[in-house]
Design a protein around this motif. Structure first.
Motif, PDB file in Angstrom:
ATOM      1  N   UNK A  52      37.321  41.597  59.097  1.00 38.21           N
ATOM      2  CA  UNK A  52      37.687  41.954  60.466  1.00 38.21           C
ATOM      3  C   UNK A  52      36.542  42.668  61.163  1.00 38.21           C
ATOM      4  N   UNK A  53      35.897  43.576  60.453  1.00 35.67           N
ATOM      5  CA  UNK A  53      34.769  44.331  61.006  1.00 35.67           C
ATOM      6  C   UNK A  53      33.596  43.393  61.299  1.00 35.67           C
ATOM      7  N   UNK A  54      33.274  42.515  60.343  1.00 29.05           N
ATOM      8  CA  UNK A  54      32.163  41.576  60.542  1.00 29.05           C
ATOM      9  C   UNK A  54      32.453  40.624  61.696  1.00 29.05           C
ATOM     10  N   UNK A  55      33.694  40.193  61.805  1.00 24.71           N
ATOM     11  CA  UNK A  55      34.074  39.312  62.911  1.00 24.71           C
ATOM     12  C   UNK A  55      33.874  40.017  64.251  1.00 24.71           C
ATOM     13  N   UNK A  56      34.401  41.228  64.375  1.00 24.27           N
ATOM     14  CA  UNK A  56      34.320  41.943  65.649  1.00 24.27           C
ATOM     15  C   UNK A  56      32.897  42.218  66.080  1.00 24.27           C
ATOM     16  N   UNK A  57      32.062  42.719  65.171  1.00 26.40           N
ATOM     17  CA  UNK A  57      30.689  43.051  65.551  1.00 26.40           C
ATOM     18  C   UNK A  57      29.830  41.803  65.744  1.00 26.40           C
ATOM     19  N   UNK A  64      35.833  31.257  62.792  1.00 22.69           N
ATOM     20  CA  UNK A  64      37.217  30.776  62.873  1.00 22.69           C
ATOM     21  C   UNK A  64      37.931  30.947  61.545  1.00 22.69           C
ATOM     22  N   UNK A  65      37.258  30.583  60.454  1.00 26.84           N
ATOM     23  CA  UNK A  65      37.856  30.743  59.124  1.00 26.84           C
ATOM     24  C   UNK A  65      38.111  32.218  58.842  1.00 26.84           C
ATOM     25  N   UNK A  66      37.134  33.059  59.195  1.00 22.61           N
ATOM     26  CA  UNK A  66      37.289  34.499  59.018  1.00 22.61           C
ATOM     27  C   UNK A  66      38.514  35.008  59.763  1.00 22.61           C
ATOM     28  N   UNK A  67      38.678  34.582  61.020  1.00 23.56           N
ATOM     29  CA  UNK A  67      39.802  35.019  61.832  1.00 23.56           C
ATOM     30  C   UNK A  67      41.124  34.543  61.232  1.00 23.56           C
ATOM     31  N   UNK A  68      41.152  33.315  60.764  1.00 19.11           N
ATOM     32  CA  UNK A  68      42.380  32.769  60.156  1.00 19.11           C
ATOM     33  C   UNK A  68      42.760  33.567  58.922  1.00 19.11           C
ATOM     34  N   UNK A  69      41.774  33.896  58.078  1.00 17.76           N
ATOM     35  CA  UNK A  69      42.049  34.660  56.859  1.00 17.76           C
ATOM     36  C   UNK A  69      42.624  36.027  57.200  1.00 17.76           C
ATOM     37  N   UNK A  70      42.004  36.701  58.157  1.00 12.31           N
ATOM     38  CA  UNK A  70      42.453  38.056  58.504  1.00 12.31           C
ATOM     39  C   UNK A  70      43.855  38.020  59.103  1.00 12.31           C
ATOM     40  N   UNK A  71      44.102  37.074  60.017  1.00 13.00           N
ATOM     41  CA  UNK A  71      45.432  36.988  60.628  1.00 13.00           C
ATOM     42  C   UNK A  71      46.488  36.668  59.569  1.00 13.00           C
ATOM     43  N   UNK A  72      46.143  35.772  58.652  1.00 16.17           N
ATOM     44  CA  UNK A  72      47.085  35.429  57.589  1.00 16.17           C
ATOM     45  C   UNK A  72      47.394  36.641  56.718  1.00 16.17           C
ATOM     46  N   UNK A  73      46.367  37.441  56.424  1.00 17.26           N
ATOM     47  CA  UNK A  73      46.592  38.639  55.619  1.00 17.26           C
ATOM     48  C   UNK A  73      47.444  39.650  56.371  1.00 17.26           C
ATOM     49  N   UNK A  74      47.214  39.782  57.678  1.00 16.25           N
ATOM     50  CA  UNK A  74      48.023  40.715  58.468  1.00 16.25           C
ATOM     51  C   UNK A  74      49.493  40.295  58.471  1.00 16.25           C
TER      52      UNK A  74
END
Length: 533
Positions: free
Chosen positions: A137-142, A516-526
């Motif tokens: 999440x941090x890497x995605x945002x920055x 996109x993959x990073x975002x999908x993983x984080x949303x799925x974990x949330x």
């Protein structure tokens, strides 16, 4: 040690802001000329713990986002002040006229740039998780905030966080796959992952993310070791380069009274005997804004250049040029240009700079009027500043393959090197970093230009007034160079270009897919976290 992460996360008020500022400032040590990669961990791990501390129980819904924004701004302010303090040197070149503006450059610009990591921290906080997935999440945002910083408001990708990996010869090779912004994501993941060591609940959760990050770093280095050939790159036939570095101080460079002294210095250095009886150069290269006058309108100087050049040789030089004024205009438009001159003193062609430096090469017209009304003037010694060229073009130079020309600041933009159409075979960068003296600035500028070679698979030829001038092969290896603050010449062959890199073919797609993959993983974990009992 685990108490350290908790104590950082529990900081409040000015102590929290100061910790964020200090963490950001530490990150500047990962940039050139220091290149201390562990500083990235010292910078990013506390940022993770501070963001952990923005979860505030019964506080209003938006409180964590406001807290993240303030933390991100403080972190970014520290990072940019520590990494860009050398900008203040430019205001001291003509201190009697510009010293008053020094705080705006040294503190004002970092304060504005800090809003980008503030946005990155907000995005990270929106996706935050209590486990190792928060690193993604941090890497995605920055990463998103760094992409925006490189493009919005004309863009300013200086000291992009990806440059932490973009200095080491082996680690920088991944730029041939994913480019600067792909390195940004990788730098953030690798640098932030050790934060989990002090926050994981079990031995497995503490070590998994840092272990994967260490493995990723080893994999990047192994790829670089495999990609860089053991032997030197072949050279283009019948091309002998001579790069001239005059090392002129900035206050002398734009003084018209020094025109004759400057020309003698340029001509004398350029005519110096080559090392070990090197053959006569076919192409002599001078740096940006080489003259305190308009070369193309000075027949005497063109005649002097003609006497320097041998049969079939050419001079490639930075030089301001002016169009003929239009009807009703007192003066024509000025351009920061590269001009090509043959042995007859004839200007064969030119490239006009497209991406100008805001406030350094031009000022918006309404601000320019205010500056003049206040009795002040802008940095550039050109009436009204420079005009940008409308379109990037490939420069054609006799005896050389097609050239991707860049002037100074343009070399820091990874997506603005090549013109539309056929691919060139080399990158030419002429620059003048004399404004910044013996500071980290010229080292940072060279490192960013060097990374363009790896991204594009093209050699880089760089002529800088005070340094760093260099010949760089398509793998980012420095074939020859002159260090900062010396005068001299480089005699070198031109390395041949490599085939089209994967980054140039599909680099933007790869970054989009990764995020996109990073975002999908984080949303799925949330969602999994929220649905768990």
């Amino acid at each position: 040690m685990r108490l350290l992460a908790k104590r950082v996360g529990l900081l409040r008020g000015w102590r929290r802001w100061l910790a964020a500022f200090a963490a950001g400032a530490a990150g500047a040590l990962s940039m050139p000329p220091f290149g201390f990669l562990p500083a990235l961990v010292v910078s990013l791990a506390p940022a993770i713990w501070l963001l952990d501390g923005t979860a505030t129980g019964d506080a209003p819904r938006w409180a964590p986002l406001r807290g993240a924004a303030v933390l991100g701004w403080c972190w970014g302010f520290g990072y940019f002040v520590a990494g860009l303090w050398w900008l203040g040197a430019a205001f001291l070149v003509e201190a009697d006229q510009f010293a008053w503006a020094m705080p705006f450059g040294v503190l004002g610009l970092p304060a504005l740039l800090a809003f980008f990591p503030a946005l990155g921290f907000i995005l990270a906080r929106l996706l935050w998780l209590p486990d190792a997935a928060r690193i993604l999440a941090f890497a995605f945002g920055l990463t998103i905030s760094e992409v925006l910083r490189g493009h919005l408001f004309t863009g300013f990708p200086w000291n992009n966080l990806g440059l932490a990996l973009g200095q080491n010869l082996w680690l920088m090779q991944s730029a041939s796959l994913v480019g600067l912004y792909g390195l940004t994501f990788l730098s953030l993941v690798i640098g932030a992952a050790p934060a989990v060591l002090l926050t994981g609940k079990t031995m497995r959760t503490r070590w998994t993310a840092p272990g994967l990050a260490a493995g990723l770093l080893v994999a990047l280095a192994a790829f670089g070791l495999w990609r860089v050939p053991a032997e030197a790159v072949a050279s283009v036939a019948d091309v002998r380069l001579r790069i001239m570095q005059p090392n002129l101080p900035q206050d002398a460079k734009f003084n018209p009274r020094n025109r004759d002294v400057i020309m003698r210095r340029y001509l004398g250095l350029s005519a110096s005997p080559g090392r070990n009886g090197d053959a006569t150069p076919t192409h002599i290269i001078w740096p940006e804004s080489a003259f305190p006058f308009l070369l193309h309108r000075d027949a005497g100087s063109l005649a002097q250049i003609a006497t320097l050049l041998g049969p079939g040789s050419v001079l490639i030089t930075g030089a301001a040029r002016m169009d003929d004024p239009l009807p009703g205009e007192a003066v024509g438009k000025f351009y920061n240009a590269i001009q090509v001159i043959d042995e007859k003193g004839t200007i064969l062609g030119a490239y006009d700079k497209v991406h100008l430096v805001p406030f350094g090469e031009y000022v918006p017209k309404f601000l320019d009027a205010l500056i003049r009304a206040a009795g002040l003037r802008q940095f550039v010694h050109i009436p009204g500043g420079f005009e940008p060229s409308e379109k990037r073009t490939t420069l054609s130079i006799p005896g050389l393959p097609p050239v991707a020309a860049t002037i100074c600041y343009e070399a820091i933009f990874p997506d603005e090197i090549l013109a539309e159409g056929s691919r060139p075979d080399l990158i030419l960068n002429v620059t003048n970093d004399a404004w910044f003296g013996q500071t980290p600035g010229p080292h940072q500028h060279f490192a960013q230009a060097r990374l363009r070679s790896v991204e594009e698979g093209l050699p880089l030829i760089r002529a800088a007034n005070t340094g760093i001038s260099a010949v760089v092969d398509p793998f980012g290896r420095v074939v020859n160079n002159l260090p900062l603050g010396v005068e001299g010449i480089i005699d070198a062959d031109l390395p041949v270009a490599e085939p089209l890199t994967l980054y140039r073919k599909w680099g933007r797609f790869s970054l989009t897919a990764t995020l996109s993959i990073c975002l999908i993983i984080v949303i799925a974990r949330r969602r999994h976290q929220s649905s768990s009992p």
